[in-house]
Design a protein around this motif. Structure first.
Motif, PDB file in Angstrom:
ATOM      1  N   LEU A 199      -2.229   1.539   1.565  1.00 30.10           N
ATOM      2  CA  LEU A 199      -1.282   0.425   1.595  1.00 30.10           C
ATOM      3  C   LEU A 199      -1.150  -0.216   0.212  1.00 30.10           C
ATOM      4  O   LEU A 199      -0.059  -0.601  -0.206  1.00 30.10           O
ATOM      5  CB  LEU A 199      -1.729  -0.621   2.619  1.00 30.10           C
ATOM      6  N   SER A 200      -2.255  -0.322  -0.507  1.00 31.60           N
ATOM      7  CA  SER A 200      -2.230  -0.887  -1.860  1.00 31.60           C
ATOM      8  C   SER A 200      -1.379  -0.046  -2.794  1.00 31.60           C
ATOM      9  O   SER A 200      -0.676  -0.575  -3.668  1.00 31.60           O
ATOM     10  CB  SER A 200      -3.656  -0.967  -2.424  1.00 31.60           C
ATOM     11  N   ALA A 201      -1.431   1.259  -2.613  1.00 31.90           N
ATOM     12  CA  ALA A 201      -0.632   2.158  -3.459  1.00 31.90           C
ATOM     13  C   ALA A 201       0.861   2.001  -3.176  1.00 31.90           C
ATOM     14  O   ALA A 201       1.695   2.270  -4.041  1.00 31.90           O
ATOM     15  CB  ALA A 201      -1.068   3.604  -3.235  1.00 31.90           C
ATOM     16  N   ARG A 202       1.195   1.561  -1.961  1.00 27.72           N
ATOM     17  CA  ARG A 202       2.593   1.410  -1.564  1.00 27.72           C
ATOM     18  C   ARG A 202       3.130  -0.003  -1.777  1.00 27.72           C
ATOM     19  O   ARG A 202       4.353  -0.196  -1.807  1.00 27.72           O
ATOM     20  CB  ARG A 202       2.738   1.789  -0.082  1.00 27.72           C
ATOM     21  N   ASP A 203       2.240  -0.999  -1.878  1.00 27.31           N
ATOM     22  CA  ASP A 203       2.676  -2.398  -1.947  1.00 27.31           C
ATOM     23  C   ASP A 203       1.829  -3.138  -2.978  1.00 27.31           C
ATOM     24  O   ASP A 203       0.639  -3.365  -2.764  1.00 27.31           O
ATOM     25  CB  ASP A 203       2.526  -3.049  -0.565  1.00 27.31           C
ATOM     26  N   THR A 204       2.450  -3.528  -4.077  1.00 29.97           N
ATOM     27  CA  THR A 204       1.701  -4.162  -5.169  1.00 29.97           C
ATOM     28  C   THR A 204       1.128  -5.529  -4.768  1.00 29.97           C
ATOM     29  O   THR A 204       0.112  -5.954  -5.312  1.00 29.97           O
ATOM     30  CB  THR A 204       2.583  -4.323  -6.413  1.00 29.97           C
ATOM     31  N   ASP A 205       1.779  -6.215  -3.826  1.00 25.94           N
ATOM     32  CA  ASP A 205       1.264  -7.510  -3.382  1.00 25.94           C
ATOM     33  C   ASP A 205      -0.027  -7.346  -2.578  1.00 25.94           C
ATOM     34  O   ASP A 205      -0.979  -8.123  -2.749  1.00 25.94           O
ATOM     35  CB  ASP A 205       2.311  -8.251  -2.554  1.00 25.94           C
ATOM     36  N   LEU A 206      -0.063  -6.348  -1.694  1.00 25.51           N
ATOM     37  CA  LEU A 206      -1.293  -6.089  -0.956  1.00 25.51           C
ATOM     38  C   LEU A 206      -2.402  -5.633  -1.907  1.00 25.51           C
ATOM     39  O   LEU A 206      -3.571  -5.997  -1.742  1.00 25.51           O
ATOM     40  CB  LEU A 206      -1.055  -5.033   0.127  1.00 25.51           C
ATOM     41  N   LYS A 207      -2.019  -4.854  -2.921  1.00 26.10           N
ATOM     42  CA  LYS A 207      -2.992  -4.419  -3.940  1.00 26.10           C
ATOM     43  C   LYS A 207      -3.578  -5.628  -4.660  1.00 26.10           C
ATOM     44  O   LYS A 207      -4.788  -5.696  -4.894  1.00 26.10           O
ATOM     45  CB  LYS A 207      -2.332  -3.476  -4.943  1.00 26.10           C
TER      46      LYS A 207
END
Length: 211
Positions: free
Chosen positions: A17-25
């Motif tokens: 998910l972090s790789a797909r969404d910079t905010d979650l990262k």
């Protein structure tokens, strides 16, 4: 096929998910991985979720601990022996007392079998549970997420989730349910794990904080 997650792959899903969404990262880089919140598949857990409806987590826990103290173990048969006054002494409102009793009766009567739920499709579980007075979609979402570890849920009825999403994504205060569901759709098929990252963000930051 039932879409689940487990302790063994929880962090790997967070990484995906972090790789797909910079905010979650950013949340994970800043605050670490979220806890994998989990509860056993039993009556006690569903009572806990009912108690959490529309109140603070602390208030729900206080009522749960009082019930455990009075009953030693929260089971359907023991709950049905309590009077309304005894429920009230355990900080349970009249409405939630009724909801807990309806659930207990359904389990005692064999209409609900929590062990069977473990292998049932999500929507069949939702139909069964929402047929009971006092159990709506939010309660079912939390049960599916925390107890059965079903991976696909963003609980749009959860105020903390909504506030966390608006803050993290800088969404307008008047963002619609459809707007937020559209954002969450990008996290499929792991919206539950993304939701746990959002709860982690919400609990780790001041309420007025914006990303």
């Amino acid at each position: 096929m039932i879409n689940k997650f487990a302790e063994s792959n929880f962090k790997a899903i967070c990484d995906e998910l972090s790789a797909r969404d910079t905010d979650l990262k950013w949340v994970i880089d800043t605050y670490g991985y979220p806890p994998m919140w989990s509860r056993p598949n039993n009556f006690d857990s569903l009572v806990h979720i009912i108690l959490e409806q529309q109140v603070s987590l602390a208030s729900a826990l206080a009522a749960l601990y009082k019930l455990r103290e009075r009953l030693q173990e929260i089971t359907p048969t023991r709950v049905l022996l309590l009077t309304d006054e005894e429920f009230k002494a355990c900080y349970c409102s009249r409405q939630k007392t009724a909801y807990i009793k309806y659930l207990a009766e359904a389990i005692v009567n064999g209409d609900i079998n929590l062990e069977h739920f473990a292998e049932m499709p999500d929507e069949e579980i939702r139909i069964k549970l929402t047929a009971l007075k006092g159990i709506g979609n939010w309660t079912v979402d939390i049960y599916l997420m925390f107890v059965l570890h079903r991976a696909g849920y963003f609980p749009i009825g959860d105020l903390a989730q909504v506030n966390a999403l608006k803050r993290l994504k800088n969404l307008p205060a008047l963002a619609t349910r459809a707007d937020m569901i559209a954002v969450a759709e990008h996290w499929s098929p792991y919206r539950t794990v993304a939701s746990m990252i959002l709860w982690h963000f919400y609990l780790s930051t001041p309420r007025k904080f914006k990303r």
